[in-house]
Motif scaffolding. Structure first.
Motif, PDB file in Angstrom:
ATOM      1  N   VAL A 195       0.793  -1.173  -0.007  1.00  0.00           N
ATOM      2  CA  VAL A 195      -0.008   0.018  -0.004  1.00  0.00           C
ATOM      3  C   VAL A 195       0.970   1.200   0.014  1.00  0.00           C
ATOM      4  N   TYR A 196       0.411   2.234  -0.798  1.00  0.00           N
ATOM      5  CA  TYR A 196       1.341   3.511  -0.677  1.00  0.00           C
ATOM      6  C   TYR A 196       0.202   4.685  -0.536  1.00  0.00           C
ATOM      7  N   ALA A 197       0.845   5.782   0.330  1.00  0.00           N
ATOM      8  CA  ALA A 197       0.095   7.220   0.332  1.00  0.00           C
ATOM      9  C   ALA A 197       1.174   8.170  -0.534  1.00  0.00           C
ATOM     10  N   TYR A 198       0.752   8.813  -1.388  1.00  0.00           N
ATOM     11  CA  TYR A 198       1.594   9.777  -2.092  1.00  0.00           C
ATOM     12  C   TYR A 198       0.802  11.037  -1.758  1.00  0.00           C
ATOM     13  N   ARG A 199       1.848  12.210  -1.871  1.00  0.00           N
ATOM     14  CA  ARG A 199       1.243  13.683  -2.102  1.00  0.00           C
ATOM     15  C   ARG A 199       1.358  13.953  -3.411  1.00  0.00           C
ATOM     16  N   PRO A 200       0.527  14.799  -3.953  1.00  0.00           N
ATOM     17  CA  PRO A 200      -0.041  14.707  -5.443  1.00  0.00           C
ATOM     18  C   PRO A 200       1.237  15.212  -6.460  1.00  0.00           C
ATOM     19  N   ASP A 201       2.198  15.978  -5.723  1.00  0.00           N
ATOM     20  CA  ASP A 201       3.007  16.399  -6.506  1.00  0.00           C
ATOM     21  C   ASP A 201       4.227  15.315  -6.859  1.00  0.00           C
ATOM     22  N   ALA A 202       4.219  14.440  -5.932  1.00  0.00           N
ATOM     23  CA  ALA A 202       5.472  13.271  -6.175  1.00  0.00           C
ATOM     24  C   ALA A 202       4.586  12.272  -7.159  1.00  0.00           C
ATOM     25  N   LEU A 203       3.547  12.078  -6.850  1.00  0.00           N
ATOM     26  CA  LEU A 203       2.737  11.232  -7.631  1.00  0.00           C
ATOM     27  C   LEU A 203       2.849  11.494  -9.156  1.00  0.00           C
ATOM     28  N   SER A 204       2.431  12.802  -9.357  1.00  0.00           N
ATOM     29  CA  SER A 204       2.282  13.378 -10.755  1.00  0.00           C
ATOM     30  C   SER A 204       3.614  13.240 -11.401  1.00  0.00           C
ATOM     31  N   ALA A 205       4.714  13.439 -10.598  1.00  0.00           N
ATOM     32  CA  ALA A 205       6.057  13.498 -11.444  1.00  0.00           C
ATOM     33  C   ALA A 205       6.501  12.131 -11.723  1.00  0.00           C
ATOM     34  N   TYR A 206       5.964  10.940 -10.907  1.00  0.00           N
ATOM     35  CA  TYR A 206       6.527   9.747 -11.143  1.00  0.00           C
ATOM     36  C   TYR A 206       6.429   9.299 -12.515  1.00  0.00           C
ATOM     37  N   PRO A 207       5.373   9.331 -13.310  1.00  0.00           N
ATOM     38  CA  PRO A 207       5.468   8.545 -14.631  1.00  0.00           C
ATOM     39  C   PRO A 207       6.275   9.198 -15.637  1.00  0.00           C
ATOM     40  N   SER A 208       6.949  10.507 -15.558  1.00  0.00           N
ATOM     41  CA  SER A 208       7.905  11.191 -16.140  1.00  0.00           C
ATOM     42  C   SER A 208       9.366  10.747 -15.786  1.00  0.00           C
ATOM     43  N   TRP A 209       9.435   9.873 -14.792  1.00  0.00           N
ATOM     44  CA  TRP A 209      11.080   9.477 -14.526  1.00  0.00           C
ATOM     45  C   TRP A 209      11.391   8.224 -15.129  1.00  0.00           C
ATOM     46  N   THR A 210      12.488   8.048 -15.708  1.00  0.00           N
ATOM     47  CA  THR A 210      12.804   6.855 -16.375  1.00  0.00           C
ATOM     48  C   THR A 210      13.115   5.674 -15.421  1.00  0.00           C
ATOM     49  N   ILE A 211      12.592   4.469 -15.731  1.00  0.00           N
ATOM     50  CA  ILE A 211      12.751   3.297 -14.970  1.00  0.00           C
ATOM     51  C   ILE A 211      14.313   2.821 -14.801  1.00  0.00           C
ATOM     52  N   GLY A 212      14.718   2.881 -13.672  1.00  0.00           N
ATOM     53  CA  GLY A 212      15.957   2.726 -12.975  1.00  0.00           C
ATOM     54  C   GLY A 212      16.444   1.271 -12.968  1.00  0.00           C
ATOM     55  N   PRO A 213      17.821   1.088 -12.901  1.00  0.00           N
ATOM     56  CA  PRO A 213      18.226  -0.421 -12.759  1.00  0.00           C
ATOM     57  C   PRO A 213      17.695  -1.125 -11.865  1.00  0.00           C
ATOM     58  N   LEU A 214      17.365  -0.473 -10.458  1.00  0.00           N
ATOM     59  CA  LEU A 214      16.969  -1.338  -9.251  1.00  0.00           C
ATOM     60  C   LEU A 214      15.488  -1.563  -9.562  1.00  0.00           C
ATOM     61  N   GLU A 215      14.889  -0.705  -9.997  1.00  0.00           N
ATOM     62  CA  GLU A 215      13.212  -1.011 -10.284  1.00  0.00           C
ATOM     63  C   GLU A 215      13.240  -2.105 -11.174  1.00  0.00           C
ATOM     64  N   GLN A 216      14.073  -2.000 -12.318  1.00  0.00           N
ATOM     65  CA  GLN A 216      13.940  -3.021 -13.415  1.00  0.00           C
ATOM     66  C   GLN A 216      14.439  -4.478 -12.776  1.00  0.00           C
ATOM     67  N   LEU A 217      15.384  -4.505 -11.724  1.00  0.00           N
ATOM     68  CA  LEU A 217      15.719  -5.827 -11.489  1.00  0.00           C
ATOM     69  C   LEU A 217      14.938  -6.241 -10.715  1.00  0.00           C
ATOM     70  N   GLU A 218      14.330  -5.421  -9.424  1.00  0.00           N
ATOM     71  CA  GLU A 218      13.442  -6.035  -8.400  1.00  0.00           C
ATOM     72  C   GLU A 218      11.985  -5.983  -9.048  1.00  0.00           C
ATOM     73  N   GLY A 219      11.532  -5.253  -9.852  1.00  0.00           N
ATOM     74  CA  GLY A 219      10.307  -5.388 -10.294  1.00  0.00           C
ATOM     75  C   GLY A 219       9.270  -4.571  -9.169  1.00  0.00           C
ATOM     76  N   LEU A 220       9.958  -3.650  -8.463  1.00  0.00           N
ATOM     77  CA  LEU A 220       9.276  -2.975  -7.346  1.00  0.00           C
ATOM     78  C   LEU A 220       9.255  -1.513  -7.694  1.00  0.00           C
ATOM     79  N   GLU A 221       8.006  -1.082  -7.937  1.00  0.00           N
ATOM     80  CA  GLU A 221       7.777   0.086  -8.320  1.00  0.00           C
ATOM     81  C   GLU A 221       8.133   1.333  -7.473  1.00  0.00           C
ATOM     82  N   GLN A 222       8.284   1.231  -6.007  1.00  0.00           N
ATOM     83  CA  GLN A 222       8.572   2.400  -5.109  1.00  0.00           C
ATOM     84  C   GLN A 222      10.232   2.704  -5.380  1.00  0.00           C
ATOM     85  N   LEU A 223      10.916   1.697  -5.780  1.00  0.00           N
ATOM     86  CA  LEU A 223      12.257   1.999  -5.901  1.00  0.00           C
ATOM     87  C   LEU A 223      12.593   3.332  -6.848  1.00  0.00           C
TER      88      LEU A 223
END
Length: 266
Positions: A195-223
């Motif tokens: 479960v995650y709780a986000y402030r709107p500014d952080a949430l709206s910025a998230y899709p614009s960020w490139t998927i990093g190596p740790l997220e890609q390896l673990e398959g964990l979105e919070q990374l």
């Protein structure tokens, strides 16, 4: 503060296709889909202004509409639940102070997990993202270790600093411990609750960020937040005798059904 709960659900799961529509039997033997049980769990959370199911699949849309849920259709381009939450929040016109991502594979999530999470974010004005962690007892730790030994992902674990800022999340069981614990004994391993709780500014910025190596390896979105320098607050929650497990694999269905029967959940 206004709070929106979004339940992201997709049909084309890599590990378990069609998972949101899998039927789970309750204590009385009545079957309800995973997405309905997750929606019912979300509806029990106090202090929430709106609950929606976010999906890109008409089968899930029809099923959710059938049991009375509000549905927001989102793009099939969303690669994870956080991106789907960001799109759903934007589609609703924004305006919420906190957006909660209650993933659709955790129907046993107690309402106080989410309530404590929202309170934790409200009490930490510098925090942009918060997520619950639950200390494993010996039985839970042994179950996680058994899954990894069988090459299954049974859950995600978290390690965090003294101020509860996350250091890392992994599908491996971390931190390592060679000690053997009794079923009821507390352990140093924390199960990350999805479960995650986000402030709107952080949430709206998230899709614009490139998927990093740790997220890609673990398959964990919070990374992705951590790889982009955003801190993630870990909020420790208590089970209060309540069993908790996520539906990650087909083998989890009988386990969750047994837990629901034990708790008398219909």
């Amino acid at each position: 503060m206004s709070v929106l709960i979004v339940i992201p659900a997709r049909y084309a799961s890599t590990r378990y296709p069609g998972k949101p529509l899998v039927a789970l039997k309750g204590a009385s033997g009545a079957s309800r889909s995973l997405i309905e049980r997750s929606w019912r769990a979300a509806s029990e959370v106090r202090g929430v202004d709106r609950v929606v199911v976010a999906t890109d699949d008409d089968r899930i849309k029809d099923a959710a509409g059938g049991f009375g849920a509000e549905v927001v259709m989102t793009s099939s381009d969303c690669v994870n639940g956080t991106e789907r939450c960001a799109e759903a929040h934007a589609a609703l016109g924004g305006g919420f102070d906190i957006v909660v991502n209650l993933q659709g594979d955790a129907p046993l999530t107690p309402h106080w997990f989410v309530e404590d999470l929202v309170t934790g974010l409200q009490s930490n004005p510098q925090a942009e993202i918060a997520t619950p962690v639950l200390r494993c007892d010996g039985a839970a730790l042994n179950s996680l270790l058994a899954d990894r030994k069988a090459d299954r992902v049974g859950g995600t674990t978290a390690v965090f600093a003294a101020d509860h800022q996350a250091l890392y999340f992994s599908k491996e069981v971390i931190p390592f411990t060679s000690k053997v614990y009794g079923d009821d004994a507390p352990t140093p391993v924390f199960h990350h609750v999805g479960v995650y709780a986000y402030r709107p500014d952080a949430l709206s910025a998230y899709p614009s960020w490139t998927i990093g190596p740790l997220e890609q390896l673990e398959g964990l979105e919070q990374l992705r937040f951590m790889e982009n320098g955003r801190s993630v607050l870990c909020v420790e929650v208590e089970a209060k005798g309540r069993s908790f497990w996520e539906l990650n694999n087909p083998e989890d269905v009988p386990k969750i059904e047994a837990m629901m029967a034990q708790m008398g959940l219909e």
